[in-house]
Write an enzyme that holds these catalytic residues in place. Structure first.
Site, PDB file in Angstrom:
ATOM      1  N   CYS A   2       0.946  -1.217  -0.236  1.00  0.00           N
ATOM      2  CA  CYS A   2      -0.126   0.050   0.070  1.00  0.00           C
ATOM      3  C   CYS A   2       0.866   1.316   0.018  1.00  0.00           C
ATOM      4  O   CYS A   2       2.015   1.267  -0.405  1.00  0.00           O
ATOM      5  CB  CYS A   2      -1.060  -0.022   1.013  1.00  0.00           C
ATOM      6  SG  CYS A   2      -0.154   0.104   2.790  1.00  0.00           S
ATOM      7  N   ARG A   8      -3.317  -1.118   5.479  1.00  0.00           N
ATOM      8  CA  ARG A   8      -3.884  -2.043   4.709  1.00  0.00           C
ATOM      9  C   ARG A   8      -3.009  -3.215   4.761  1.00  0.00           C
ATOM     10  O   ARG A   8      -3.249  -4.319   4.839  1.00  0.00           O
ATOM     11  CB  ARG A   8      -4.242  -1.476   3.514  1.00  0.00           C
ATOM     12  CG  ARG A   8      -5.413  -0.439   3.496  1.00  0.00           C
ATOM     13  CD  ARG A   8      -5.823   0.401   2.287  1.00  0.00           C
ATOM     14  NE  ARG A   8      -4.446   1.209   2.026  1.00  0.00           N
ATOM     15  CZ  ARG A   8      -4.507   1.865   0.852  1.00  0.00           C
ATOM     16  NH1 ARG A   8      -5.352   1.718   0.043  1.00  0.00           N
ATOM     17  NH2 ARG A   8      -3.324   2.637   0.662  1.00  0.00           N
ATOM     18  N   ASP A 108     -12.542 -16.064  -7.875  1.00  0.00           N
ATOM     19  CA  ASP A 108     -13.978 -16.763  -7.679  1.00  0.00           C
ATOM     20  C   ASP A 108     -14.547 -17.420  -9.013  1.00  0.00           C
ATOM     21  O   ASP A 108     -15.345 -18.208  -8.922  1.00  0.00           O
ATOM     22  CB  ASP A 108     -15.201 -15.693  -7.325  1.00  0.00           C
ATOM     23  CG  ASP A 108     -15.073 -15.146  -5.888  1.00  0.00           C
ATOM     24  OD1 ASP A 108     -14.847 -15.887  -4.994  1.00  0.00           O
ATOM     25  OD2 ASP A 108     -15.592 -13.792  -5.814  1.00  0.00           O
TER      26      ASP A 108
END
Length: 194
Positions: A2, A8, A108
């Site tokens: 980051c 993060r 996914d």
């Protein structure tokens, strides 16, 4: 990776390291493009990391360099801007650089065919299987439909912002890190089924 390497990326590093520690010889590190070198993780981010069972108190920020990028099998950026800076620094990293949410989205779609891709790669070890998973994602990156808006690839920067923004950032980061870890683990485990 980051900007400051205090909010993060350290939390993503710790979540991924925790998930991947049982898979193989995996080293997970974070750095910043404009690191607040030697600074620690803010208390709000430490609290959120603790909800995942990870302790961020020992982390100290460090600046990314070309050597780190060159030696990484996978570079996960917290925003498209960070990914762009990586690729500009070392164009050869383009196929290994993703935003965290981008790779989660790709995973996914691609995990059902991952075993075949790992088999076709000739992977022999868990580490090879994870590298094959990264290569599979890179090769098919353009076939995955993009999100409604490109900023869905980014994780909001909470630095010096409210607790609500820290929670929003963590809510984007945590499930994406889990999804990426599951994808890499699936790549590693596909080797054991060969």
């Amino acid at each position: 990776m980051c900007t400051g390497n205090v909010c993060r990326s350290p939390v993503a590093e710790l979540i991924l390291a925790d998930a991947l520690q049982r898979v193989g010889d995996v080293r997970v590190e974070s750095a910043g493009t404009g690191a607040l070198v030697d600074a620690g993780v803010p208390e709000q981010a430490q609290r959120l990391a603790a909800t995942r069972g990870v302790d961020a108190s020992a982390h100290r920020a460090r600046q990314i360099d070309v050597g780190m990028i060159r030696n990484a099998d996978l570079v996960l950026a917290m925003s498209r801007e960070h990914r762009r800076l990586v690729v500009e620094s070392l164009p050869a990293a383009m196929r290994r650089a993703f935003t965290l949410r981008e790779l989660a989205r790709i995973a996914d779609q691609l995990e059902p065919g991952l075993s075949d891709a790992v088999m076709a790669s000739g992977a022999k070890t868990a580490e090879d299987g994870m590298r094959a998973a990264v290569a599979h994602a890179a090769a098919l990156r353009g076939t995955v439909p993009p999100p409604a808006t490109a900023d869905e690839f980014d994780i909001v920067d909470p630095f010096r912002r409210s607790d609500e923004i820290y929670a929003l950032s963590f809510g984007e980061l945590s499930p994406a890190a889990d999804r990426v870890a599951a994808y890499l683990i699936a790549g590693a485990r596909a080797v054991s089924t060969l």
